[in-house]
Design a protein around this motif. Structure first.
Motif, PDB file in Angstrom:
ATOM      1  N   ASP A  10       0.834  -1.210   0.000  1.00  0.00           N
ATOM      2  CA  ASP A  10       0.000   0.000   0.000  1.00  0.00           C
ATOM      3  C   ASP A  10       0.867   1.258   0.000  1.00  0.00           C
ATOM      4  OD1 ASP A  10      -2.033  -1.720   0.069  1.00  0.00           O
ATOM      5  OD2 ASP A  10      -2.669  -1.322   2.134  1.00  0.00           O
ATOM      6  N   HIS A  11       1.861   1.268   0.892  1.00  0.00           N
ATOM      7  CA  HIS A  11       2.759   2.423   0.974  1.00  0.00           C
ATOM      8  C   HIS A  11       3.567   2.566  -0.321  1.00  0.00           C
ATOM      9  CE1 HIS A  11       2.776   1.994   5.669  1.00  0.00           C
ATOM     10  NE2 HIS A  11       1.646   2.462   5.196  1.00  0.00           N
ATOM     11  N   GLN A  12       4.035   1.438  -0.851  1.00  0.00           N
ATOM     12  CA  GLN A  12       4.804   1.477  -2.103  1.00  0.00           C
ATOM     13  C   GLN A  12       3.984   2.141  -3.206  1.00  0.00           C
ATOM     14  OE1 GLN A  12       5.514  -2.768  -2.441  1.00  0.00           O
ATOM     15  NE2 GLN A  12       7.660  -2.590  -1.861  1.00  0.00           N
ATOM     16  N   GLU A  16       9.591  -7.020  -3.652  1.00  0.00           N
ATOM     17  CA  GLU A  16       8.382  -7.792  -3.974  1.00  0.00           C
ATOM     18  C   GLU A  16       7.336  -6.933  -4.697  1.00  0.00           C
ATOM     19  OE1 GLU A  16       7.136  -9.950  -0.464  1.00  0.00           O
ATOM     20  OE2 GLU A  16       8.658 -11.455  -0.860  1.00  0.00           O
ATOM     21  N   ASN A  17       7.814  -5.986  -5.522  1.00  0.00           N
ATOM     22  CA  ASN A  17       6.874  -5.113  -6.213  1.00  0.00           C
ATOM     23  C   ASN A  17       7.192  -5.056  -7.714  1.00  0.00           C
ATOM     24  OD1 ASN A  17       5.453  -2.794  -7.281  1.00  0.00           O
ATOM     25  ND2 ASN A  17       5.106  -2.172  -5.165  1.00  0.00           N
ATOM     26  N   PRO A  18       6.507  -5.886  -8.521  1.00  0.00           N
ATOM     27  CA  PRO A  18       6.770  -5.938  -9.965  1.00  0.00           C
ATOM     28  C   PRO A  18       6.556  -4.581 -10.645  1.00  0.00           C
ATOM     29  CG  PRO A  18       5.409  -7.791  -9.299  1.00  0.00           C
ATOM     30  CD  PRO A  18       5.512  -6.895  -8.111  1.00  0.00           C
ATOM     31  N   GLN A  19       5.524  -3.849 -10.232  1.00  0.00           N
ATOM     32  CA  GLN A  19       5.231  -2.564 -10.881  1.00  0.00           C
ATOM     33  C   GLN A  19       6.424  -1.607 -10.766  1.00  0.00           C
ATOM     34  OE1 GLN A  19       2.419   0.004  -8.900  1.00  0.00           O
ATOM     35  NE2 GLN A  19       1.649   0.862 -10.811  1.00  0.00           N
ATOM     36  N   VAL A  20       6.954  -1.454  -9.545  1.00  0.00           N
ATOM     37  CA  VAL A  20       8.106  -0.568  -9.347  1.00  0.00           C
ATOM     38  C   VAL A  20       9.324  -1.128 -10.082  1.00  0.00           C
ATOM     39  CG1 VAL A  20       9.710   0.390  -7.646  1.00  0.00           C
ATOM     40  CG2 VAL A  20       7.266   0.281  -7.123  1.00  0.00           C
ATOM     41  N   ALA A  27      11.959  -8.373 -13.697  1.00  0.00           N
ATOM     42  CA  ALA A  27      12.357  -7.204 -14.491  1.00  0.00           C
ATOM     43  C   ALA A  27      13.766  -7.390 -15.071  1.00  0.00           C
ATOM     44  CB  ALA A  27      12.300  -5.951 -13.633  1.00  0.00           C
ATOM     45  N   ILE A  28      14.583  -8.227 -14.399  1.00  0.00           N
ATOM     46  CA  ILE A  28      15.923  -8.561 -14.918  1.00  0.00           C
ATOM     47  C   ILE A  28      15.997 -10.077 -14.985  1.00  0.00           C
ATOM     48  CG2 ILE A  28      18.417  -8.429 -14.497  1.00  0.00           C
ATOM     49  CD1 ILE A  28      18.010  -5.947 -12.855  1.00  0.00           C
ATOM     50  N   ARG A  29      16.522 -10.611 -16.079  1.00  0.00           N
ATOM     51  CA  ARG A  29      16.605 -12.071 -16.224  1.00  0.00           C
ATOM     52  C   ARG A  29      17.610 -12.670 -15.235  1.00  0.00           C
ATOM     53  NH1 ARG A  29      16.187 -14.150 -22.128  1.00  0.00           N
ATOM     54  NH2 ARG A  29      17.695 -15.599 -21.250  1.00  0.00           N
ATOM     55  N   THR A  30      17.348 -13.919 -14.826  1.00  0.00           N
ATOM     56  CA  THR A  30      18.257 -14.544 -13.857  1.00  0.00           C
ATOM     57  C   THR A  30      19.614 -14.858 -14.476  1.00  0.00           C
ATOM     58  OG1 THR A  30      17.290 -16.669 -14.421  1.00  0.00           O
ATOM     59  CG2 THR A  30      16.457 -15.608 -12.440  1.00  0.00           C
TER      60      THR A  30
END
Length: 578
Positions: A178-180, A217-221, A267-270
């Motif tokens: 929520d804060h993120q 743990e935030n894909p959007q950011v 967002a970045i490949r392993t």
């Protein structure tokens, strides 16, 4: 001498309180110049003096300071000095912060941020920062008024102090999605990104910390960060530069956390070189003996998170820089007391040694999560079986649970030698000890361990030929005890595994007591227990195996067939099919 000491003790306390009262009285003087001088003297008196801070709070200095801070008629200099003193009081104990919160200091300081004067704004922000980083302050106080966040974003451009304090406030008050989202929607990424190349180290560091909590743990950011560039350079490249060995440790660790979050969010490949060649080796470095305890804990936990779901990263980590040997050190902590000269640090480290062990467990679990070969290699070369077996004897419940949990994971689909080593390392007495542990988690994990040990036929037969008597005793003990459904179900599943062995079957067939228990659970009121008991029966009567006819006859004589007839009319479809 004693009389003199007594006299000193008695007189000192009132004297301190009297001088403290004098400071508070001066805040009420009619001459504004004297009030200002009083606040400045108070500021000098409280710096680094917790006793004096507590006295002034008890004597009611806070409401008066807040009143002066908010008065339009107060000079900017007076308001600024009030904010400085309040900030100093907040630097004391947690109780001080509670007292300040009770006087509604946060709304007063937020109001102060609307002033045109930069020095006053900076003093208010510094005080807010000190209050918000205290564990007693609820983060939500920052989000009660939506205009506050946008105003703070606007203040970011004012000075390097506003940048440092605001980023610090954001990173401490960003707890959960929520804060993120609120910070993200107010343009946090765009407003903070360019601070990563600030000339001030403190600003760069606080901006970096902000991104590490925003992206967690935030894909959007995370997906947004990948495409942001500062001075023509993409953020991942900037983070990689901050990972280099010549950078301060906290900077290396925090940028590794940013890249880890972005990788876990997809967002970045392993297999990207910034993960494989930069982030992973940096986190392994953080696990070494040379690092401070907190750094080792954070390094191991972040590394565990990075590799948790990727076999290839687990494999690379397991062969990087003797990581497995480094982890074994996490349990021998603190290593040699004589070598540690700083008693304060030793005391701190002893108190927090369990955090090191917890972090190592997380990393062990991640290393062996998907790959049997790694599991054998993390773990066995470092003498971990002996170590984990000894942890199961710990007085500390968390260590017992984690020790047995790790053994349970190690035994899963392991080869026979590992299973035998575990049983040898645990000893029969210890196994019984764990099976009668008062904590249900320990009991469940121990049963899980037994179930994993007793899988695949040759292993079942081998283990039951050496430890059969004790294991059957343990099973009887639990089926007779006062235990919950899960525990009983797990125990019946162990029996079903034993019934699947070739020679091990006989240990059940020749034990009338156990057979009667299986029969009892077939007619139990709980369907889970009925199903588990049925698995035992079906493994015992399997056609085409040597002696199956005799086993069927014996079970028929016991009345098992009648129960099966009854169950075939059951309303539970699972039971019916079985």
């Amino acid at each position: 001498g004693d009389c003199f000491l007594q006299w000193v003790k008695i007189t000192r306390r009132p004297e301190v309180t009297a001088s403290s009262r004098h400071y508070v009285d001066r805040l009420f003087d009619l001459d504004p110049q004297k009030v200002l001088q009083g606040v400045i003297d108070m500021k000098n008196a409280v710096i680094g003096n917790n006793k004096q801070k507590a006295n002034l709070i008890v004597l009611g200095a806070v409401p008066r300071l807040l009143y002066l801070l908010q008065q339009e008629s107060s000079s900017t200099e007076l308001r600024t000095e009030c904010a400085v003193v309040l900030g100093s009081l907040a630097m004391g104990t947690e109780n001080n912060v509670k007292s300040l919160l009770d006087c509604h200091i946060i709304p007063a300081l937020l109001q102060g941020l609307l002033s045109p004067d930069l020095k006053f704004i900076e003093a208010c922000l510094r005080c807010l920062r000190t209050i918000f980083i205290s564990p007693v302050t609820p983060e939500d106080l920052l989000y009660t008024d939506a205009t506050v966040i946008s105003h703070l974003m606007a203040l970011l451009s004012r000075s390097r102090y506003t940048q440092e304090y605001i980023c610090q406030i954001f990173s401490h008050c960003c707890k959960g999605p929520d804060h993120q989202t609120i910070l993200f929607n107010h343009g946090a990424v765009q407003n903070i990104a360019h601070l990563l190349v600030s000339t001030s180290y403190k600003v760069r560091m606080q901006a970096l910390k902000c991104f590490s909590v925003l992206a967690f743990e935030n894909p959007q950011v995370s997906m947004t960060l990948v495409n942001v560039s500062v001075d023509g350079e993409l953020l991942p490249q900037i983070f990689v530069k901050m990972l280099q060995r010549d950078k301060p440790i906290e900077m290396q660790l925090t940028s590794a956390k940013c890249l880890t979050s972005m990788c876990r969010a997809g967002a970045i490949r392993t297999d990207d070189s910034c993960i494989v060649l930069k982030t992973l080796p940096c986190l392994v470095r953080m696990c070494s003996k040379e690092r401070l305890l907190e750094e080792r804990v954070e390094g191991a936990e972040t590394l565990a998170y990075l590799i948790e779901t990727d076999v290839e990263l687990q494999r690379i980590a397991s062969i990087t820089d003797h990581l497995i040997v480094m982890l074994a050190d996490y349990f021998k902590y603190p290593s040699s007391v004589s070598a540690i000269t700083d008693i304060k640090r030793l005391d701190h480290d002893l108190k927090h040694a369990h955090e090191l062990r917890q972090a190592a467990f997380k990393l062990y679990a991640s290393l062996g999560a998907n790959d049997e070969d790694i599991r054998k290699k993390p773990i066995l070369e470092s003498g971990a079986i002996e170590l984990l077996c000894s942890l199961t004897q710990s007085e500390n419940l968390a260590l017992r649970v984690n020790g047995i949990w790790a053994l349970m994971n190690m035994a899963f689909q392991a080869e026979q030698k590992i299973k035998s080593d575990i049983l040898r390392g645990l000893s029969t007495e210890q196994l019984f000890q764990l099976l009668s542990d008062s904590d249900v988690n320990v009991l469940m994990k121990t049963l899980g361990l037994l179930r994993n040990l007793l899988s695949t036929r040759p292993h079942i037969d081998h283990i039951m030929s050496t430890h059969g008597k004790q294991i059957m005793q343990a099973v009887t003990l639990i089926l007779e005890g006062e235990h919950n459904i899960e525990v009983k179900e797990q125990t019946l599943c162990i029996l079903a595994n034993i019934a699947d062995g070739t020679t091990a079957k006989e240990l059940i067939m020749t034990n009338d007591d156990i057979l009667q228990k299986i029969k009892y659970y077939m007619s139990h009121s709980n369907a889970k227990l009925q199903l588990a008991a049925m698995f035992c029966i079906s493994n015992l009567i399997w056609n085409g195996e040597e002696g199956s006819q005799e086993r069927q006859d014996k079970l028929r004589d016991m009345g098992i067939v009648d129960i099966l007839h009854k169950l075939s009319q059951s309303s539970d479809p699972n039971l019916c099919d079985k």
